[in-house]
Enzyme design. Structure first.
Site: not given
Length: 740
Positions: A540, A596, A700
């Site tokens: 995200d 992911h 990050s």
């Protein structure tokens, strides 16, 4: 120590009221403007560098050109001469008083340059008229005072701007290069005519080239000539502070003689550097700028350089050679300029010759403006001829009468400068409110942000980022009592507008801030695109850049590029990624922070590169060149059926720790960190599209790098928010078959 009669026609007693008046005005402006020399020093340097120059603004010169053209006569020649004269008048202790006074009088040039731009006149031809006479007339409505200033200014230009520089150049070339006669003055006159015939733009361009070269020559010559013969700097400072304290103790004891000598010495320095006579303001008035205060801030840098740098170097050198009086100065100069034709002497003499051309050109323009103001364009033409005659006539008189004529002309020039400075200094006090208004307009127009940004980047550069992040990590991992932890987590979630409905656990079930930050999502919270050749976002995040890799360079945005080799940590897969594609995802504290897999594939290995832990927000990325390769990184190499993909996880401030699911031994940002490369040759680690690959402990960036000729982006937009599982592009064709 008693006052020394340096020059005929110059009454040294006049330097005392000049200095006290200068100091009073500097103190008043400093308080009224709230210490601009402290608050805006770095901003002034940034403006000077050209980072805040806008081509669409009105004006003729860029900031650095206007700076050098306006201060070329004081920046080096005037500061060197003034420092030497101050030393013989008041001893080495005068240096401390020069430092203190320099700090206070820096705003003088700010106010005068700001006013010159604020009240400049633009003619239909595009030419600008500026200088103290215009703001004296327009703001104070005192045309008589403006005319008086211009008349005194004209005479000052002819003596201090025409005669003095050419006499200095003649002296240096005769003693240093043994060039006799009128050869050099004639050549300098020809060069000056060529420069000034091109108008202020050519004066600015020439000054912008010659002055930096001259400064470089001066510093190199100084180091080569004096470095082995200078006394210790700390003992020198001890003498400076000891002698500087004498006037205070004498003043407290009721005797004023030493105080007067120090005020004379310091006043001589500021008179030599043209402080308060408004010369630089005339050139500042033609700068290309959208805000008057910008060049005003830049102008302060000249006073800073003259008082803190040049004065220190000159007085240190003269003290080391035992110079104490006028004859000592002349003997020292003769030794320096009459030495062997080695690089050190050539560089030092060349620096003053280059500044001689800059100084005469700048003074020429200043006099031209004064002449035009009083008598109009016709007399301005006559003045141009008069100026050249003054140059050649002074050089001829020096050849005939020697050093005595040189001293007489210097005395005349300084005396006229004292008279010229009076109306300017009075005007600065009366018009400081106008300069204050211009400064406020500039700050409200975005300069406050520039100041904050520069301070922020400076702070990032000097703070021990890894240590701070490690300490923050310990705090984030603390398990506090529930009645303390739950309010902290709720406040954190509210501050960053985190969607708590997506979290796998209720907020009250998280035991630490770090556990909440690395939270899992509820099952079904994200839908993974199942199309076989679709590549999905691994996080995200916000897309901050994507595109083609130019050979071995990733161009994130204009002025922000990274070396592909440095980013992926070696050459093992470099050739495959060369001319490939990339996409950058920025994770804010609001985002879900697990990573992911963007596609189905086999994990070939990883490369870990310890590094800094700069923040990765937009301000830091655009302000710190090559930030991503500087930061700590863990790169996972994923072999898909369509090509090789590098998943680059970039650490950031505040913990900056990265973990991965396929190898529990990997933990970044530990106390002992070394680069590490792992190749999973003997084990097959397969990962499904959308499966968890790792996690960030605090925010990050993730960068995906694609093998060339294997991938095409979907319709994406910079700064587009995206959730993990959303398609960002498609692979072209299947290259290999992997087991499923």
């Amino acid at each position: 120590m008693t006052a020394i009669k340096l020059f005929p026609f110059l009454d040294l007693d006049l330097l005392k009221p000049y200095f006290y008046f200068l100091l009073f005005i500097g103190f008043y402006l400093t308080i009224r403007l709230k210490f601009p020399q402290v608050r805006f020093l770095f901003l002034a340097i940034k403006i000077f560098s050209g980072n805040m120059d806008y081509k669409g603004s009105r004006g003729r010169l860029i900031h650095s050109q206007a700076f050098f053209a306006g201060t070329g006569s004081s920046l080096l020649p005037g500061a060197v001469l003034g420092s030497a004269l101050s030393l013989i008048l008041a001893g080495p202790g005068v240096l401390l008083w020069i430092w203190l006074s320099t700090f206070l009088v820096m705003p003088l040039r700010f106010v005068s340059s700001t006013l010159a731009i604020r009240f400049r006149i633009r003619l239909e031809s595009g030419r600008y008229l500026s200088g103290p006479m215009y703001f004296i007339e327009k703001a104070l409505r005192a045309r008589w005072l403006a005319i008086a200033f211009s008349l005194a200014g004209l005479l000052t230009v002819l003596a201090m701007g025409g005669a003095m520089p050419i006499l200095g150049v003649s002296y240096l070339t005769q003693k240093g290069f043994d060039i006799q006669g009128m050869t050099v003055p004639a050549l300098v006159s020809i060069v000056v005519v060529f420069v000034v015939l091109g108008g202020i733009r050519r004066i600015g361009r020439v000054s912008g080239y010659l002055a930096p070269i001259g400064l470089l020559c001066f510093f190199l010559g100084y180091i080569l000539l004096f470095s082995g013969q200078l006394s210790g700097f700390l003992p020198f400072l001890n003498v400076v502070f000891t002698e500087a304290a004498n006037p205070i103790s004498v003043l407290l004891g009721g005797t004023y003689s030493l105080v007067r000598i120090f005020s004379t010495g310091t006043g001589m320095f500021f008179l030599s550097t043209e402080t308060g006579i408004g010369k630089s303001a005339g050139v500042a008035g033609v700068v290309r700028t959208d805000q008057a205060a910008k060049q005003g801030l830049v102008s302060m840098l000249a006073t800073f350089f003259e008082g803190f740098i040049v004065a220190t170097l000159v007085i240190y050198a003269l003290y080391s050679f035992g110079v104490k009086d006028t004859e000592g100065i002349l003997s020292f100069v003769r030794i320096v300029v009459s030495g062997p034709a080695d690089p050190a002497h050539i560089l030092l003499i060349s620096s003053f010759l280059l500044f001689g051309v800059v100084a005469i050109s700048g003074w020429f323009y200043t006099g031209e403006q004064n002449a035009r103001y009083i008598f109009g364009e016709k007399f301005a033409n006559a003045y141009r001829i008069l100026f050249i005659v003054a140059i050649l006539g002074s050089a001829y008189a020096y050849l005939k009468f020697g050093e005595e004529f040189l001293l007489q002309m210097f005395g005349i020039g300084y005396s006229l400068a004292l008279v010229t400075g009076v109306p300017v200094l009075i005007s600065l006090v009366l018009l400081v409110k106008v300069a204050q208004t211009e400064l406020r307009k500039f700050l409200e127009g975005g300069a406050h942000y520039e100041i904050f940004k520069d301070f922020y980047l400076l702070l990032l550069s000097i703070l021990p980022k890894n240590l701070v992040s490690l300490l923050f990590g310990l705090l984030a991992a603390l398990r506090l009592p529930r009645f303390i932890m739950i309010p902290i987590l709720k406040a954190f979630a509210k501050a960053y507008k985190i969607n708590l409905d997506e979290a796998a656990l209720h907020i009250s079930e998280y035991n630490s801030l770090n556990q909440f930050f690395t939270r899992a999502l509820k099952a079904g919270a994200r839908i993974i695109d199942s199309e076989e050749n679709a590549l999905v976002s691994p996080v995200d995040a916000k897309i901050t850049g994507f595109g083609d890799i130019d050979d071995k360079v990733i161009l994130q945005a204009k002025g922000v590029d990274f070396s592909l080799k440095e980013l992926i940590g070696g050459e093992k897969y470099l050739s495959r990624f060369q001319n490939g594609k990339y996409i950058t995802f920025y994770l804010s504290p609001q985002d879900y922070h697990r990573i992911h897999s963007p596609a189905y594939g086999r994990i070939l290995g990883y490369y870990y590169e310890p590094g800094k832990l700069f923040p990765v927000n937009e301000l830091a990325v655009f302000g710190i060149r090559g930030l991503f390769p500087k930061n700590e990184r863990l790169i996972t190499f994923l072999q898909t059926e369509y090509g090789l993909v590098a998943v680059i996880k970039v650490g950031a401030s505040n913990v900056g720790r990265i973990r991965v699911t396929y190898d529990k031994k990997i933990v970044t940002n530990t106390l002992i960190r070394t680069p590490k490369e792992e190749d999973y040759k003997d084990v097959s680690i397969m990962i499904d599209k959308g499966a968890e690959l790792g996690r960030f402990e605090m925010g990050s960036t993730v960068i995906l790098i694609f093998e060339r000729d294997t991938f095409d982006f979907s319709e994406l937009a910079i700064n587009e928010k995206i959730t993990y599982g959303t398609t960002v592009g498609h692979f072209r064709k299947k290259l290999i078959q992997l087991p499923r």
